[in-house]
Design a protein around this motif. Sequence first.
Motif, mmCIF file in Angstrom:
data_model
loop_
_atom_site.group_PDB
_atom_site.id
_atom_site.type_symbol
_atom_site.label_atom_id
_atom_site.label_comp_id
_atom_site.label_asym_id
_atom_site.label_seq_id
_atom_site.Cartn_x
_atom_site.Cartn_y
_atom_site.Cartn_z
ATOM 1 N N ARG A 1 31.918 -31.195 -49.937
ATOM 2 C CA ARG A 1 32.279 -30.408 -51.116
ATOM 3 C C ARG A 1 32.311 -28.908 -50.826
ATOM 4 O O ARG A 1 32.912 -28.148 -51.581
ATOM 5 N N PHE A 2 31.636 -28.497 -49.764
ATOM 6 C CA PHE A 2 31.576 -27.065 -49.474
ATOM 7 C C PHE A 2 32.903 -26.565 -48.898
ATOM 8 O O PHE A 2 33.552 -27.243 -48.107
ATOM 9 N N ASP A 3 33.277 -25.382 -49.307
ATOM 10 C CA ASP A 3 34.446 -24.713 -48.733
ATOM 11 C C ASP A 3 34.068 -23.316 -48.236
ATOM 12 O O ASP A 3 34.186 -23.027 -47.054
ATOM 13 N N LEU A 4 33.591 -22.461 -49.140
ATOM 14 C CA LEU A 4 33.233 -21.103 -48.731
ATOM 15 C C LEU A 4 32.074 -21.123 -47.742
ATOM 16 O O LEU A 4 32.062 -20.348 -46.783
ATOM 17 N N LEU A 5 31.091 -21.996 -47.949
ATOM 18 C CA LEU A 5 29.994 -22.094 -46.988
ATOM 19 C C LEU A 5 30.510 -22.533 -45.623
ATOM 20 O O LEU A 5 30.092 -22.000 -44.588
ATOM 21 N N ASP A 6 31.443 -23.486 -45.606
ATOM 22 C CA ASP A 6 32.058 -23.895 -44.340
ATOM 23 C C ASP A 6 32.736 -22.708 -43.659
ATOM 24 O O ASP A 6 32.643 -22.528 -42.437
ATOM 25 N N ARG A 7 33.418 -21.916 -44.453
ATOM 26 C CA ARG A 7 34.115 -20.761 -43.901
ATOM 27 C C ARG A 7 33.133 -19.713 -43.374
ATOM 28 O O ARG A 7 33.390 -19.063 -42.352
ATOM 29 N N CYS A 8 32.014 -19.559 -44.068
ATOM 30 C CA CYS A 8 30.996 -18.615 -43.594
ATOM 31 C C CYS A 8 30.386 -19.086 -42.281
ATOM 32 O O CYS A 8 30.122 -18.281 -41.375
ATOM 33 N N VAL A 9 30.144 -20.387 -42.155
ATOM 34 C CA VAL A 9 29.630 -20.927 -40.894
ATOM 35 C C VAL A 9 30.645 -20.690 -39.775
ATOM 36 O O VAL A 9 30.293 -20.232 -38.680
ATOM 37 N N THR A 10 31.906 -20.990 -40.045
ATOM 38 C CA THR A 10 32.951 -20.815 -39.036
ATOM 39 C C THR A 10 33.084 -19.354 -38.631
ATOM 40 O O THR A 10 33.189 -19.035 -37.435
ATOM 41 N N GLU A 11 33.058 -18.455 -39.605
ATOM 42 C CA GLU A 11 33.188 -17.027 -39.301
ATOM 43 C C GLU A 11 31.977 -16.512 -38.523
ATOM 44 O O GLU A 11 32.117 -15.646 -37.652
ATOM 45 N N THR A 12 30.812 -17.047 -38.814
ATOM 46 C CA THR A 12 29.620 -16.667 -38.047
ATOM 47 C C THR A 12 29.751 -17.136 -36.602
ATOM 48 O O THR A 12 29.408 -16.400 -35.664
ATOM 49 N N LEU A 13 30.253 -18.348 -36.405
ATOM 50 C CA LEU A 13 30.466 -18.859 -35.049
ATOM 51 C C LEU A 13 31.499 -18.022 -34.295
ATOM 52 O O LEU A 13 31.465 -17.943 -33.065
ATOM 53 N N ARG A 14 32.403 -17.405 -35.029
ATOM 54 C CA ARG A 14 33.398 -16.526 -34.398
ATOM 55 C C ARG A 14 32.798 -15.165 -34.049
ATOM 56 O O ARG A 14 32.841 -14.720 -32.902
ATOM 57 N N LEU A 15 32.233 -14.493 -35.066
ATOM 58 C CA LEU A 15 31.794 -13.111 -34.892
ATOM 59 C C LEU A 15 30.481 -13.003 -34.118
ATOM 60 O O LEU A 15 30.287 -12.076 -33.333
ATOM 61 N N TRP A 16 29.568 -13.932 -34.345
ATOM 62 C CA TRP A 16 28.257 -13.928 -33.694
ATOM 63 C C TRP A 16 28.003 -15.281 -33.026
ATOM 64 O O TRP A 16 27.097 -16.013 -33.397
ATOM 65 N N PRO A 17 28.804 -15.640 -32.025
ATOM 66 C CA PRO A 17 28.609 -16.951 -31.389
ATOM 67 C C PRO A 17 27.244 -17.028 -30.719
ATOM 68 O O PRO A 17 26.900 -16.194 -29.875
ATOM 69 N N ALA A 18 26.452 -18.015 -31.105
ATOM 70 C CA ALA A 18 25.120 -18.160 -30.506
ATOM 71 C C ALA A 18 25.231 -18.349 -28.999
ATOM 72 O O ALA A 18 24.392 -17.859 -28.232
ATOM 73 N N VAL A 19 26.265 -19.055 -28.560
ATOM 74 C CA VAL A 19 26.519 -19.205 -27.121
ATOM 75 C C VAL A 19 27.666 -18.259 -26.776
ATOM 76 O O VAL A 19 28.806 -18.670 -26.541
ATOM 77 N N ALA A 20 27.356 -16.965 -26.781
ATOM 78 C CA ALA A 20 28.378 -15.950 -26.525
ATOM 79 C C ALA A 20 28.907 -16.039 -25.102
ATOM 80 O O ALA A 20 30.050 -15.658 -24.828
ATOM 81 N N ASN A 21 28.073 -16.563 -24.182
ATOM 82 C CA ASN A 21 28.519 -16.754 -22.800
ATOM 83 C C ASN A 21 29.672 -17.731 -22.696
ATOM 84 O O ASN A 21 30.427 -17.702 -21.723
ATOM 85 N N GLY A 22 29.795 -18.629 -23.660
ATOM 86 C CA GLY A 22 30.780 -19.695 -23.516
ATOM 87 C C GLY A 22 30.316 -20.682 -22.465
ATOM 88 O O GLY A 22 29.212 -21.222 -22.530
ATOM 89 N N THR A 23 31.120 -20.885 -21.454
ATOM 90 C CA THR A 23 30.790 -21.882 -20.435
ATOM 91 C C THR A 23 31.138 -21.360 -19.054
ATOM 92 O O THR A 23 32.071 -20.569 -18.886
#
Length: 653
Positions: free
Chosen positions: A454-476
Amino acid sequence: SAVQAAPSSPLFQNLYFAMDRVVVLSKHVVAPEVVVGCVRVCPCSGVPQVDQKQPQQQPKPHPGQSATERFRQLQREYSKSAHRLRTEGELPSMTVYELALVAPGRGFPEPFLDKLLSDAEADGSLAALDLLPGPWRSAQTRGEKLRLLQIDQAANERGDHLQLYAGYQQRYGDRGLGSNIAVPTLVVHSPLSTAGPQAAAVPARGSGDIFRVVCRVLVADAGDAERISRMHVRKEPNFGVFFNSVISTVDNEHWRAQRDQLTEAFLPLSTLAEILPVSLARARACAERLASMASFGDGVVDMSDFLLHEAQAQLQLALLGIPEASMDATNADIRRTFMGHPEAQPGRLSEAMRDLLTQARADTSTRLPSDLDGCPVRGPLSRAIQTGGFAPSTDYGNMLLILFAGHDTTGHTMTWLLFELARHPELQQDVQKEVDAFFEALGGRDPKYQDLSRFDLLDRCVTETLRLWPAVANGTFRQLQFQDEVVGANDSTVTLPKGTLVNIANWSRHRNPQLWGGDAEEFNPRRDFSSGELARVGCPMAARNPQSDRFSPFAHNPRSCLGKNFAQLEIRLILSYLLHNFSFSLAPPYDSVKDVMLPVARSPDGGGPAFYGVNRGGTMGPLDLERRHLDGRPLLALKLRVARRHMGGAVVA
């Protein structure tokens, strides 16, 4: 082309790398006595219970023993215990993380760097530095080249080396943050990330770790990043701390076998939906715990520490099926040791590892969906470890990985999300309205897995956080399995040889304005994400990895993050309960960065805004603005003022 570091080598007097980073250093030079739990199984439930037995001590220092001598003594003990794990299956008495706590000195002596640099130049392993843009071409003298390595070390110590590399991209590349560049760096490669006889052959005396100066190619072109990540799945051997686990093994067949075995523990409907009640109960307890903490003083809480605690609790209770008493007893010690916290004590993490792995193996009540014996799914990841049939070093590495990455990445993601909502109060209110409507629609019943769709804006906030502040900023980190081509200067085609070390980093690609638009460095969850990028839960697309050529917070398939589905589940549950019950604002001194643009790049000397994301040990968390370690390295924290949204003593659900 490399120097092998034996425990008696003087190299260990001033250095030890863990997970391709400068070691964490502390004033702890004498390991405390620790209690080791032994496990018995309750005949009624099959759930292991922890008894206490006599303390097991780390080797005691000799009278007059220096910090360096103490470290070398413990390093020899670690090497021997790691060897016994590989050859006899005996659980180690220490982890690399604990060894790092007692490492004396800091940095690398210049003669040592000069020797490694000479070896690398002699065998041609730095040739790729001349193929792509980067700072190496501007380094004309020997001193300037050594200075580049020292700058790289210092940035790793501060945790801002990705910001340093972004500055290199902007300065030396002609495509901004989309420039593929080559940088010289110092790494430690470990044979412990191999499988089978090769790993077992590492001698008991000597870790087998090899310190090298290498050329690493930072792949930032979107097309190159996705193609290489998908096609070159072999990892760089720089995660020996996790032995030959699913994240670290360089043997592709060994990786596939582990992934096939562990995947069932993370299936959305068959597994995660079944263990959701455990996660849900903890999410409620989490909100009650925060209400209690916020009731003191002015309601200021370190939400970084709080959410890391809750992420660790979720993985132990729901994924591993560990009893709550064991979780409570180990949570803080596990997290402090991984972070290199000043209060971390050598011996506590390895004690927890022995207890938790023994419990996971002994618990006869754990189940996976495929067990088909009528028992409910419980502790699915423990069950997957029980039935995998892998070598003890693989199981041990995976448990250590689970305890670290299973909480660190999720905890940081939730912390960064609340940080941005505190910086954007109007957006926070919009998310709270969506969360309130979510609970109202449930009509008082508990949410089910499918309800989370049912979530939409919360999903978008999670996605945007993963973009702007990726916890694994190193990637791979990968090594090319065959010759491949990437975009070079002036859109030229550059051929990289087989074996080239590449880093498909998320930090600069996720903030590239050429890919995301002029607001790339702003938090905007309503931006135009593609359907393949949005992170969803509870719907038919929940098992899909959110990814595109410009976006890969969990890395691209097929070697993407195994735990992403569980992470997405617990983030929704925890944040929905927190945002339904509380409002968050920045507390001093973090209120000073409310309206400050936090740029993608920093100068080689670390200059820039006082606050930044600290990327050390493999993940990125918020800088503690009030404290530093005694040795000067950064710590993590984020203080928010927490205000109750509803009157009364009980948490509203």
